[in-house]
Design an enzyme around this catalytic site. Structure first.
Site, PDB file in Angstrom:
ATOM      1  N   PRO A  12       0.807  -1.238   0.059  1.00  0.00           N
ATOM      2  CA  PRO A  12       0.022  -0.107   0.069  1.00  0.00           C
ATOM      3  C   PRO A  12       1.066   1.087  -0.142  1.00  0.00           C
ATOM      4  O   PRO A  12       1.940   1.245   0.743  1.00  0.00           O
ATOM      5  CB  PRO A  12      -0.855  -0.235   1.293  1.00  0.00           C
ATOM      6  CG  PRO A  12      -0.126  -1.208   2.115  1.00  0.00           C
ATOM      7  CD  PRO A  12       0.494  -2.202   1.324  1.00  0.00           C
ATOM      8  N   ASN A  13       0.198   2.000  -0.620  1.00  0.00           N
ATOM      9  CA  ASN A  13       0.833   3.545  -0.792  1.00  0.00           C
ATOM     10  C   ASN A  13       2.033   3.775  -1.504  1.00  0.00           C
ATOM     11  O   ASN A  13       2.634   4.835  -1.860  1.00  0.00           O
ATOM     12  CB  ASN A  13       1.119   4.041   0.419  1.00  0.00           C
ATOM     13  CG  ASN A  13      -0.349   4.289   1.219  1.00  0.00           C
ATOM     14  OD1 ASN A  13      -1.207   4.795   0.853  1.00  0.00           O
ATOM     15  ND2 ASN A  13      -0.222   3.630   2.293  1.00  0.00           N
ATOM     16  N   ARG A  20       4.991  10.985  -2.466  1.00  0.00           N
ATOM     17  CA  ARG A  20       4.661  10.645  -1.193  1.00  0.00           C
ATOM     18  C   ARG A  20       5.869  10.906  -0.122  1.00  0.00           C
ATOM     19  O   ARG A  20       6.908  10.493  -0.047  1.00  0.00           O
ATOM     20  CB  ARG A  20       4.347   9.153  -0.788  1.00  0.00           C
ATOM     21  CG  ARG A  20       4.219   8.591   0.288  1.00  0.00           C
ATOM     22  CD  ARG A  20       4.171   7.050   0.442  1.00  0.00           C
ATOM     23  NE  ARG A  20       3.888   6.732   1.656  1.00  0.00           N
ATOM     24  CZ  ARG A  20       4.238   5.409   2.183  1.00  0.00           C
ATOM     25  NH1 ARG A  20       4.641   4.393   1.199  1.00  0.00           N
ATOM     26  NH2 ARG A  20       3.862   5.194   3.329  1.00  0.00           N
ATOM     27  N   TYR A  25      10.873   9.440   1.803  1.00  0.00           N
ATOM     28  CA  TYR A  25      11.093   8.182   0.703  1.00  0.00           C
ATOM     29  C   TYR A  25      11.772   8.718  -0.551  1.00  0.00           C
ATOM     30  O   TYR A  25      12.161   7.892  -1.482  1.00  0.00           O
ATOM     31  CB  TYR A  25       9.694   7.637   0.436  1.00  0.00           C
ATOM     32  CG  TYR A  25       8.932   6.858   1.275  1.00  0.00           C
ATOM     33  CD1 TYR A  25       9.486   5.731   1.810  1.00  0.00           C
ATOM     34  CD2 TYR A  25       7.887   7.549   2.081  1.00  0.00           C
ATOM     35  CE1 TYR A  25       8.803   5.098   2.943  1.00  0.00           C
ATOM     36  CE2 TYR A  25       7.259   6.815   2.817  1.00  0.00           C
ATOM     37  CZ  TYR A  25       7.701   5.976   3.579  1.00  0.00           C
ATOM     38  OH  TYR A  25       7.152   5.124   4.644  1.00  0.00           O
ATOM     39  N   ASN A  75       8.032  -5.575  -0.689  1.00  0.00           N
ATOM     40  CA  ASN A  75       7.935  -4.385   0.162  1.00  0.00           C
ATOM     41  C   ASN A  75       6.321  -4.397   0.557  1.00  0.00           C
ATOM     42  O   ASN A  75       5.729  -3.720  -0.113  1.00  0.00           O
ATOM     43  CB  ASN A  75       8.409  -3.325  -0.298  1.00  0.00           C
ATOM     44  CG  ASN A  75       8.393  -1.708   0.428  1.00  0.00           C
ATOM     45  OD1 ASN A  75       7.614  -2.023   1.512  1.00  0.00           O
ATOM     46  ND2 ASN A  75       9.047  -0.761   0.094  1.00  0.00           N
ATOM     47  N   ALA A  78       2.922  -0.918   4.991  1.00  0.00           N
ATOM     48  CA  ALA A  78       2.403  -0.894   6.347  1.00  0.00           C
ATOM     49  C   ALA A  78       1.981  -2.233   6.792  1.00  0.00           C
ATOM     50  O   ALA A  78       1.965  -2.489   7.908  1.00  0.00           O
ATOM     51  CB  ALA A  78       1.320   0.054   6.691  1.00  0.00           C
ATOM     52  N   GLU A  99      12.592  -9.394   2.505  1.00  0.00           N
ATOM     53  CA  GLU A  99      11.580  -8.157   2.801  1.00  0.00           C
ATOM     54  C   GLU A  99      12.469  -6.746   2.726  1.00  0.00           C
ATOM     55  O   GLU A  99      13.656  -6.840   3.103  1.00  0.00           O
ATOM     56  CB  GLU A  99      11.299  -8.215   4.474  1.00  0.00           C
ATOM     57  CG  GLU A  99      10.595  -7.027   5.158  1.00  0.00           C
ATOM     58  CD  GLU A  99      10.418  -7.277   6.712  1.00  0.00           C
ATOM     59  OE1 GLU A  99      10.481  -8.503   7.179  1.00  0.00           O
ATOM     60  OE2 GLU A  99      10.271  -6.147   7.136  1.00  0.00           O
ATOM     61  N   HIS A 101      12.633  -2.672   2.614  1.00  0.00           N
ATOM     62  CA  HIS A 101      11.924  -1.323   3.044  1.00  0.00           C
ATOM     63  C   HIS A 101      12.682  -0.077   2.489  1.00  0.00           C
ATOM     64  O   HIS A 101      14.119  -0.228   2.761  1.00  0.00           O
ATOM     65  CB  HIS A 101      11.695  -1.145   4.352  1.00  0.00           C
ATOM     66  CG  HIS A 101      10.864  -2.164   4.936  1.00  0.00           C
ATOM     67  ND1 HIS A 101       9.504  -2.033   4.831  1.00  0.00           N
ATOM     68  CD2 HIS A 101      11.278  -3.245   5.774  1.00  0.00           C
ATOM     69  CE1 HIS A 101       9.034  -3.182   5.434  1.00  0.00           C
ATOM     70  NE2 HIS A 101      10.167  -3.900   5.812  1.00  0.00           N
ATOM     71  N   ARG A 108      12.787   5.038  12.702  1.00  0.00           N
ATOM     72  CA  ARG A 108      11.475   5.658  12.601  1.00  0.00           C
ATOM     73  C   ARG A 108      10.629   5.496  13.996  1.00  0.00           C
ATOM     74  O   ARG A 108      11.166   4.968  15.016  1.00  0.00           O
ATOM     75  CB  ARG A 108      10.695   5.278  11.372  1.00  0.00           C
ATOM     76  CG  ARG A 108      11.737   5.850  10.267  1.00  0.00           C
ATOM     77  CD  ARG A 108      10.805   5.464   8.628  1.00  0.00           C
ATOM     78  NE  ARG A 108       9.536   6.202   8.725  1.00  0.00           N
ATOM     79  CZ  ARG A 108       8.643   5.906   7.647  1.00  0.00           C
ATOM     80  NH1 ARG A 108       8.972   4.952   6.798  1.00  0.00           N
ATOM     81  NH2 ARG A 108       7.664   6.673   7.713  1.00  0.00           N
TER      82      ARG A 108
HETATM   83  C1  DQA Z   1       7.954   1.105   3.961  1.00  0.00           C
HETATM   84  C2  DQA Z   1       8.225   1.462   5.629  1.00  0.00           C
HETATM   85  C3  DQA Z   1       6.836   1.331   5.999  1.00  0.00           C
HETATM   86  O1  DQA Z   1       6.879   1.417   7.590  1.00  0.00           O
HETATM   87  C4  DQA Z   1       5.798   2.194   5.617  1.00  0.00           C
HETATM   88  O2  DQA Z   1       4.488   1.918   6.041  1.00  0.00           O
HETATM   89  C5  DQA Z   1       5.802   2.035   4.280  1.00  0.00           C
HETATM   90  C6  DQA Z   1       6.951   1.810   3.551  1.00  0.00           C
HETATM   91  C7  DQA Z   1       9.364   1.499   3.331  1.00  0.00           C
HETATM   92  O3  DQA Z   1       9.578   1.079   2.263  1.00  0.00           O
HETATM   93  O4  DQA Z   1      10.316   2.093   3.872  1.00  0.00           O
HETATM   94  O5  DQA Z   1       4.682   2.065   3.330  1.00  0.00           O
HETATM   95  O6  DQA Z   1       7.779  -0.125   3.821  1.00  0.00           O
END
Ligand code: DQA
Length: 148
Positions: A12-13, A20, A25, A75, A78, A99, A101, A108
């Protein structure tokens, strides 16, 4: 078996990357990351399946669809911090999953320090921005190398 294929799955997102929260990011878009993944895969003579979804169940389906692949680069955004369903999907599929990020989640908010996925992942990469995807694909490629 499709052991020359890596599935790069984004949650998501992440479709909003580029605009964003650029302070966290950066300005790299998801299309930039896809191009980087395709270049990296080509270097390692691998193929890429690349997806993004904002829906948890679709990510579960995508992890199932990656069964038999060389690996998954995930990735989960959240959902990393909330989803038992994704963790179970990774375990059930049995495909080596890295995994990833973009941000250093440990630098954070405390709620980002826990991942439901890390215990069932092959490895975890965070804090290197888009390079994390490159490193993850390289790690999966190295796992495939056979001694001549
Ligand atoms: C994320 C880190 C997560 O905590 C966050 O909710 C994201 C992006 C990252 O790529 O740093 O949506 O996965």
């Amino acid at each position: 078996m499709s052991d020359t294929v890596v599935h790069v799955l984004n949650g998501p997102n992440l479709n909003l990357l580029g605009t964003r929260e650029p302070g966290i990011y950066g300005t790299t878009t998801l299309a930039d990351i896809e191009a980087l993944c395709r270049d990296t895969a080509a270097l390692h003579q691998l193929d890429i399946v690349f997806h993004q979804t904002n829906h948890e169940g679709e990510l579960v389906d995508m992890i199932h669809a990656a069964r038999g692949a060389l690996g998954v680069v995930l990735n989960a955004g959240a959902y990393t911090h909330t989803s038992v369903a994704l963790r179970d999907a990774i375990s059930a599929a049995g495909t080596p999953t890295v995994e990833v990020h973009l941000s250093n989640v440990f630098a954070r908010e405390p709620f980002r320090h826990h991942s439901y996925l890390s215990p069932v992942a092959k490895g975890v990469i965070c804090g290197f921005g888009a390079q994390g995807y490159v490193l993850a694909i390289a790690a999966l490629a190295a796992s495939r190398k056979v001694v001549p």
